[in-house]
Motif scaffolding. Structure first.
Motif, PDB file in Angstrom:
ATOM      1  N   ASN A   1      66.100  70.894  -3.650  1.00 47.32           N
ATOM      2  CA  ASN A   1      67.313  71.695  -3.677  1.00 47.32           C
ATOM      3  C   ASN A   1      68.499  70.736  -3.816  1.00 47.32           C
ATOM      4  O   ASN A   1      68.344  69.516  -3.703  1.00 47.32           O
ATOM      5  CB  ASN A   1      67.418  72.610  -2.442  1.00 47.32           C
ATOM      6  CG  ASN A   1      67.484  71.855  -1.132  1.00 47.32           C
ATOM      7  OD1 ASN A   1      68.083  70.785  -1.031  1.00 47.32           O
ATOM      8  ND2 ASN A   1      66.880  72.422  -0.098  1.00 47.32           N
TER       9      ASN A   1
ATOM     10  N   ALA B   1      68.942  68.680   7.495  1.00 49.87           N
ATOM     11  CA  ALA B   1      69.191  67.670   6.456  1.00 49.87           C
ATOM     12  C   ALA B   1      70.429  66.842   6.754  1.00 49.87           C
ATOM     13  O   ALA B   1      71.110  66.392   5.849  1.00 49.87           O
ATOM     14  CB  ALA B   1      69.295  68.311   5.076  1.00 49.87           C
TER      15      ALA B   1
ATOM     16  N   CYS C   1      62.286  68.224   6.209  1.00 51.61           N
ATOM     17  CA  CYS C   1      62.928  69.462   6.669  1.00 51.61           C
ATOM     18  C   CYS C   1      63.334  70.371   5.516  1.00 51.61           C
ATOM     19  O   CYS C   1      63.596  71.555   5.724  1.00 51.61           O
ATOM     20  CB  CYS C   1      64.137  69.144   7.535  1.00 51.61           C
ATOM     21  SG  CYS C   1      65.522  68.395   6.654  1.00 51.61           S
ATOM     22  N   GLN C   2      63.383  69.839   4.300  1.00 46.95           N
ATOM     23  CA  GLN C   2      63.832  70.613   3.148  1.00 46.95           C
ATOM     24  C   GLN C   2      62.717  70.920   2.155  1.00 46.95           C
ATOM     25  O   GLN C   2      62.767  71.936   1.464  1.00 46.95           O
ATOM     26  CB  GLN C   2      64.945  69.856   2.407  1.00 46.95           C
ATOM     27  CG  GLN C   2      66.172  69.585   3.247  1.00 46.95           C
ATOM     28  CD  GLN C   2      66.879  70.858   3.658  1.00 46.95           C
ATOM     29  OE1 GLN C   2      67.333  71.617   2.813  1.00 46.95           O
ATOM     30  NE2 GLN C   2      66.967  71.103   4.959  1.00 46.95           N
TER      31      GLN C   2
ATOM     32  N   THR D   1      58.054  74.495   5.387  1.00 46.47           N
ATOM     33  CA  THR D   1      58.550  73.139   5.148  1.00 46.47           C
ATOM     34  C   THR D   1      57.511  72.128   5.614  1.00 46.47           C
ATOM     35  O   THR D   1      56.649  72.442   6.450  1.00 46.47           O
ATOM     36  CB  THR D   1      59.871  72.869   5.898  1.00 46.47           C
ATOM     37  OG1 THR D   1      59.633  72.939   7.303  1.00 46.47           O
ATOM     38  CG2 THR D   1      60.970  73.824   5.472  1.00 46.47           C
TER      39      THR D   1
ATOM     40  N   ASN E   1      71.058  70.065  -1.934  1.00 41.57           N
ATOM     41  CA  ASN E   1      71.346  69.302  -0.721  1.00 41.57           C
ATOM     42  C   ASN E   1      70.389  68.119  -0.579  1.00 41.57           C
ATOM     43  O   ASN E   1      70.807  66.992  -0.317  1.00 41.57           O
ATOM     44  CB  ASN E   1      71.260  70.215   0.504  1.00 41.57           C
ATOM     45  CG  ASN E   1      71.782  69.566   1.763  1.00 41.57           C
ATOM     46  OD1 ASN E   1      72.619  68.674   1.723  1.00 41.57           O
ATOM     47  ND2 ASN E   1      71.284  70.027   2.892  1.00 41.57           N
ATOM     48  N   GLU E   2      69.108  68.363  -0.792  1.00 42.81           N
ATOM     49  CA  GLU E   2      68.111  67.293  -0.667  1.00 42.81           C
ATOM     50  C   GLU E   2      68.337  66.217  -1.730  1.00 42.81           C
ATOM     51  O   GLU E   2      68.278  65.024  -1.442  1.00 42.81           O
ATOM     52  CB  GLU E   2      66.700  67.878  -0.784  1.00 42.81           C
ATOM     53  CG  GLU E   2      65.611  66.871  -0.536  1.00 42.81           C
ATOM     54  CD  GLU E   2      64.209  67.442  -0.646  1.00 42.81           C
ATOM     55  OE1 GLU E   2      63.269  66.742  -0.246  1.00 42.81           O
ATOM     56  OE2 GLU E   2      64.036  68.581  -1.147  1.00 42.81           O
TER      57      GLU E   2
END
Length: 111
Positions: free
Chosen positions: A59, A40, A78-79, A20, A61-62
């Motif tokens: 992704n 996240a 972080c993602q 990451t 979530n991001e």
């Protein structure tokens, strides 16, 4: 191995693919603000892709967390996983920016 460059410090580090941006920053000793330890949740680790396309796609979530800011080149450190060479800019800490602006204003006023 992919190389990531962190601006404005211009620090560069090579990392294994899949690392990451936050992990690469730690390796390069570059500070990226975070409170959630890379889950996240806090959204403090936003960085802006300056050049290169060496990050994996967002992704789910991001994408949800960024709420369209990805269209302006922002990613969550972080993602975002590194797949190739990339340069990212770490935005100025909001508190530091406020203090800097206040000091500049005082200088202009002749304090």
């Amino acid at each position: 191995m992919p190389q990531i460059t962190f601006l404005p410090d211009n620090k560069k580090v090579q990392v294994a693919p899949g690392t990451t941006v936050l992990g690469a920053a730690a390796k390069a000793k570059v500070h990226i603000r975070t409170r959630c330890s890379g889950k996240a949740a806090c959204l403090m680790c936003k960085v802006r892709v300056t050049s290169g396309s060496g990050l994996a796609g967002l992704n789910t979530n991001e994408r949800l967390k960024l709420g369209g800011m990805d269209n302006e080149g922002y990613r969550l450190a972080c993602q975002a996983k590194i797949t190739g060479d990339v340069t990212v800019t770490i935005p100025e800490d909001p508190l530091k920016a406020a203090i800097r602006k206040q000091l500049e204003q005082q200088q202009e006023e002749g304090w």
